[in-house]
Scaffold this motif. Structure first.
Motif, PDB file in Angstrom:
ATOM      1  N   ARG A  49       0.837  -1.208   0.000  1.00  0.00           N
ATOM      2  CA  ARG A  49       0.000   0.000   0.000  1.00  0.00           C
ATOM      3  C   ARG A  49       0.871   1.257   0.000  1.00  0.00           C
ATOM      4  N   ALA A  50       2.001   1.220   0.711  1.00  0.00           N
ATOM      5  CA  ALA A  50       2.858   2.394   0.820  1.00  0.00           C
ATOM      6  C   ALA A  50       3.522   2.778  -0.503  1.00  0.00           C
ATOM      7  N   VAL A  51       3.746   1.794  -1.381  1.00  0.00           N
ATOM      8  CA  VAL A  51       4.393   2.112  -2.670  1.00  0.00           C
ATOM      9  C   VAL A  51       3.401   2.108  -3.835  1.00  0.00           C
ATOM     10  N   ASP A  52       2.181   1.692  -3.586  1.00  0.00           N
ATOM     11  CA  ASP A  52       1.161   1.708  -4.630  1.00  0.00           C
ATOM     12  C   ASP A  52       0.911   3.154  -5.055  1.00  0.00           C
ATOM     13  N   PRO A  53       1.074   3.493  -6.321  1.00  0.00           N
ATOM     14  CA  PRO A  53       0.870   4.890  -6.742  1.00  0.00           C
ATOM     15  C   PRO A  53      -0.521   5.411  -6.424  1.00  0.00           C
ATOM     16  N   ALA A  54      -1.498   4.524  -6.317  1.00  0.00           N
ATOM     17  CA  ALA A  54      -2.860   4.955  -6.007  1.00  0.00           C
ATOM     18  C   ALA A  54      -2.970   5.529  -4.596  1.00  0.00           C
ATOM     19  N   GLY A  70      -0.655   7.446  -3.099  1.00  0.00           N
ATOM     20  CA  GLY A  70      -0.118   8.797  -3.075  1.00  0.00           C
ATOM     21  C   GLY A  70       0.818   9.057  -1.911  1.00  0.00           C
ATOM     22  N   SER A  71       1.458   8.009  -1.413  1.00  0.00           N
ATOM     23  CA  SER A  71       2.375   8.152  -0.291  1.00  0.00           C
ATOM     24  C   SER A  71       3.669   8.849  -0.713  1.00  0.00           C
ATOM     25  N   GLU A  72       4.181   9.724   0.134  1.00  0.00           N
ATOM     26  CA  GLU A  72       5.504  10.313  -0.097  1.00  0.00           C
ATOM     27  C   GLU A  72       6.589   9.438   0.508  1.00  0.00           C
ATOM     28  N   TYR A  73       6.337   8.915   1.683  1.00  0.00           N
ATOM     29  CA  TYR A  73       7.360   8.161   2.376  1.00  0.00           C
ATOM     30  C   TYR A  73       7.516   6.736   1.882  1.00  0.00           C
ATOM     31  N   GLY A  74       6.453   6.146   1.331  1.00  0.00           N
ATOM     32  CA  GLY A  74       6.574   4.794   0.785  1.00  0.00           C
ATOM     33  C   GLY A  74       7.686   4.715  -0.255  1.00  0.00           C
ATOM     34  N   PRO A  75       7.564   5.454  -1.352  1.00  0.00           N
ATOM     35  CA  PRO A  75       8.631   5.408  -2.359  1.00  0.00           C
ATOM     36  C   PRO A  75       9.948   5.971  -1.861  1.00  0.00           C
ATOM     37  N   TYR A  76       9.893   6.937  -0.937  1.00  0.00           N
ATOM     38  CA  TYR A  76      11.137   7.517  -0.416  1.00  0.00           C
ATOM     39  C   TYR A  76      11.893   6.509   0.444  1.00  0.00           C
ATOM     40  N   LYS A  80      13.000  -4.671  -3.119  1.00  0.00           N
ATOM     41  CA  LYS A  80      13.019  -5.031  -4.539  1.00  0.00           C
ATOM     42  C   LYS A  80      11.737  -4.586  -5.234  1.00  0.00           C
ATOM     43  N   ASN A  81      11.901  -3.898  -6.357  1.00  0.00           N
ATOM     44  CA  ASN A  81      10.811  -3.433  -7.235  1.00  0.00           C
ATOM     45  C   ASN A  81       9.980  -2.294  -6.659  1.00  0.00           C
ATOM     46  N   ALA A  82      10.387  -1.720  -5.514  1.00  0.00           N
ATOM     47  CA  ALA A  82       9.567  -0.653  -4.915  1.00  0.00           C
ATOM     48  C   ALA A  82       9.422   0.536  -5.863  1.00  0.00           C
ATOM     49  N   THR A  83      10.502   0.946  -6.487  1.00  0.00           N
ATOM     50  CA  THR A  83      10.443   2.094  -7.401  1.00  0.00           C
ATOM     51  C   THR A  83       9.628   1.766  -8.634  1.00  0.00           C
ATOM     52  N   ALA A  84       9.825   0.567  -9.177  1.00  0.00           N
ATOM     53  CA  ALA A  84       9.078   0.153 -10.373  1.00  0.00           C
ATOM     54  C   ALA A  84       7.584   0.076 -10.089  1.00  0.00           C
ATOM     55  N   ASP A  92       1.924  -6.533  -6.615  1.00  0.00           N
ATOM     56  CA  ASP A  92       2.280  -7.819  -6.004  1.00  0.00           C
ATOM     57  C   ASP A  92       3.692  -8.275  -6.357  1.00  0.00           C
ATOM     58  N   GLN A  93       4.392  -7.477  -7.160  1.00  0.00           N
ATOM     59  CA  GLN A  93       5.782  -7.791  -7.478  1.00  0.00           C
ATOM     60  C   GLN A  93       6.763  -7.125  -6.502  1.00  0.00           C
ATOM     61  N   LEU A  94       6.247  -6.393  -5.521  1.00  0.00           N
ATOM     62  CA  LEU A  94       7.117  -5.844  -4.493  1.00  0.00           C
ATOM     63  C   LEU A  94       7.803  -6.993  -3.754  1.00  0.00           C
TER      64      LEU A  94
END
Length: 555
Positions: free
Chosen positions: A131-136, A138-144, A151-155, A164-166
């Motif tokens: 949920r933290a890295v899902d673009p839907a 809108g988290s700032e800290y997830g991708p940061y 693995k695959n967080a940025t992608a 589900d590839q996180l």
């Protein structure tokens, strides 16, 4: 953290604790042959001041000190910080790391529960991290926090691969397997941070848009839980969470919080006997420095000016930035304006935070990279004005709205306009949450901001200024800097000597480019009653740890 950590200055100078009245004394003997009766139990209730409202209690969207402080009190991740500031068992009992440092397998305890009675499982971590890295989201800290680490967080965050590839999977209910992009030396301490907390999927989805907006729409799995709170509240209570797996360790029954921004108000309450801890502003330090309860708490948070290169054209000029960073007397500021034990900052990574592999303090090795130098500042300023083809520049400074913040804002504005002839400075002083919004929108010229570390590694400070980084928000970009910092988490991840060589080089690049103008490393001057026990100040993450807190008996 810290985050958008842009911290409000009020936190360091106003944050105070109140202590509820406690009963004490022995019962009178009625028979000389009997043992004295036990003293009545002390009421385990503390009352605290918070510097402002809590912007968010959603682990995926929290970006500020207040949110992370209360997440740390009411929730628990794989690990938490103990009384010595070291990682200790949380929901994880142990973990194993593969030889290449990329696969971490956590064994979770089976007795951990949410405050609604549901078990805390590996799937709760999988859901929360996805949920933290899902673009839907809108988290700032997830991708940061997870980008370049999991693995695959940025992608995932860029929408290039499904969520589900996180690199996080549940192997049954109580085994969590995490795959990293590269070996990450600080990953264990990273798991104590708020963004990595678990979430109960069924509860979150049931609450929908109302999740984490009130006490009724929150679940806790940590030492405390909210009894009352809304996202706009100026008062709230957190109470002992009886379903916490280690509830027997938690002594406090309740902490009550009230939003107060004025240090004098806190001290007045202390003088009345109802305040147990009060932060002192500079004018109050001289009055109370000989008080028996006076103390100074060092901190690893660093404050600086963010010099936004995207809004005001003048700040795109490196000599303008260099001149500003050298044009204010920092020693006078910490001695006269703050007067609370804070020290001058002439770099970014703080003193007494991390050591180089040979055991020396990082700040000592890196040295003073930008000092107050009025004459040099004027020379740079004259050069900058010639390059810009003007004799005047107008700049707006964004700062906090507490009384101490205003004093510092005014001091800095006066120093800049006095020491840089032709510079016209205006102030914009706003509440904490609004300043976060303006930072995110990059809608400012210069911002007085700060950062407290999220984990025990120089990367927590130096990754702030990577090109397009989630906390950059000022348009700074330098290819050499990016390369040096990115290598510390990739090709050099398992070579600490070379990692620190890169960190030292990168910090120098940051100030050669005058990306920011360091001001001070924070400390807090306080009046603290000896009745407050077991409250620990963390070197990173949430400022305070309250799991072991208690109210001592009156003498």
């Amino acid at each position: 953290m810290k985050k958008k950590y842009a911290w409000l200055l009020a936190l360091s100078l106003v944050l105070s604790m109140f202590l509820a009245a406690c009963s004490g004394g022995n019962k009178e003997k009625t028979d000389d042959s009997k043992e004295p009766a036990d003293k009545p139990e002390v009421e385990q209730v503390l009352n605290f001041i918070n510097g402002d409202t809590i912007p968010s209690m959603d682990p995926s969207t929290a970006t500020d000190e207040y949110g992370f402080q209360f997440l740390g009190a009411t929730m628990e991740g794989l690990y938490r910080l103990d009384e010595k500031g070291l990682t200790a068992e949380g929901i994880a009992k142990e973990h194993k790391v593969s030889d290449d440092g990329k696969t971490w397998t956590f064994t979770l305890r089976e007795d951990a529960k949410w405050s609604n009675g549901d078990p805390v499982t590996a799937n709760d971590f999988v859901y929360a991290w996805q949920r933290a890295v899902d673009p839907a989201t809108g988290s700032e800290y997830g991708p940061y926090m997870m980008g370049g680490v999991i693995k695959n967080a940025t992608a995932v965050n860029k929408g290039e691969v499904p969520v589900d590839q996180l690199g996080v999977k549940a192997d049954g209910d109580f085994t969590l397997v995490v795959e990293l992009e590269n070996a990450t030396p600080y990953f264990e301490s990273l798991t104590t941070f708020g963004t990595f907390l678990p979430l109960n999927k069924k509860f979150v989805e049931e609450k929908g848009d109302t999740f984490a907006t009130s006490a009724d729409t929150l679940l806790s799995n940590g030492p405390y839980k909210f009894a009352t709170w809304t996202s706009t509240a100026n008062e709230w209570d957190i109470v002992k969470n009886e379903t916490y797996w280690d509830a027997k360790t938690v002594k406090l029954e309740k902490m009550h919080y009230v939003v107060v921004k004025d240090p004098q108000t806190a001290v007045d309450l202390y003088e009345k006997g109802t305040v147990d801890r009060a932060g002192l502003s500079s004018d109050l330090v001289d009055q109370y420095s000989t008080h028996d309860d006076y103390t100074v708490e060092p901190d690893t948070s660093v404050f600086y000016m963010k010099l936004n290169q995207t809004k005001n054209p003048a700040l795109k000029n490196v000599n303008v930035r260099k001149a500003i960073s050298r044009a204010f007397d920092k020693q006078a500021l910490v001695d006269e304006i703050l007067n609370n034990g804070s020290i001058v900052a002439n770099g970014l990574v703080p003193k007494d935070f991390v050591s180089t592999p040979d055991g020396k303090d990082f700040r000592e090795v890196s040295g003073d990279l930008v000092k107050f130098d009025k004459e040099e500042a004027k020379k740079l300023w004259e050069k900058a004005l010639a390059e810009l083809g003007t004799d005047t520049v107008a700049i707006e400074v964004l700062g906090g709205d507490s009384e101490v913040s205003k004093m510092m804002n005014q001091y800095l504005a006066n120093q800049l306009s006095t020491n840089l002839p032709g510079l016209k400075v205006t102030l914009k002083e706003v509440p904490f949450e609004q300043r976060l919004e303006l930072d995110t929108a990059m809608d400012y010229d210069i911002q007085i901001a700060g950062w407290g570390p999220d984990f025990l590694d120089p990367y927590t400070f130096l990754n702030l200024w990577l090109t397009d980084g989630g906390n950059n928000m000022m348009g700074f970009s330098n290819a050499e800097y990016d390369k040096l910092i990115n290598e510390t988490g990739t090709t050099l991840a398992q070579d600490q000597d070379k990692r620190y060589e890169n960190f030292l080089k990168a910090e120098k690049v940051l100030f050669e480019e005058a990306a920011i103008a360091p001001i001070y490393q924070r400390a807090s001057a306080l009046l603290v009653s000896p009745k407050v026990q077991g409250v620990f100040t963390n070197a990173f993450g949430a400022t305070y740890e309250y799991k072991w807190a208690s109210v001592g008996a009156e003498e």
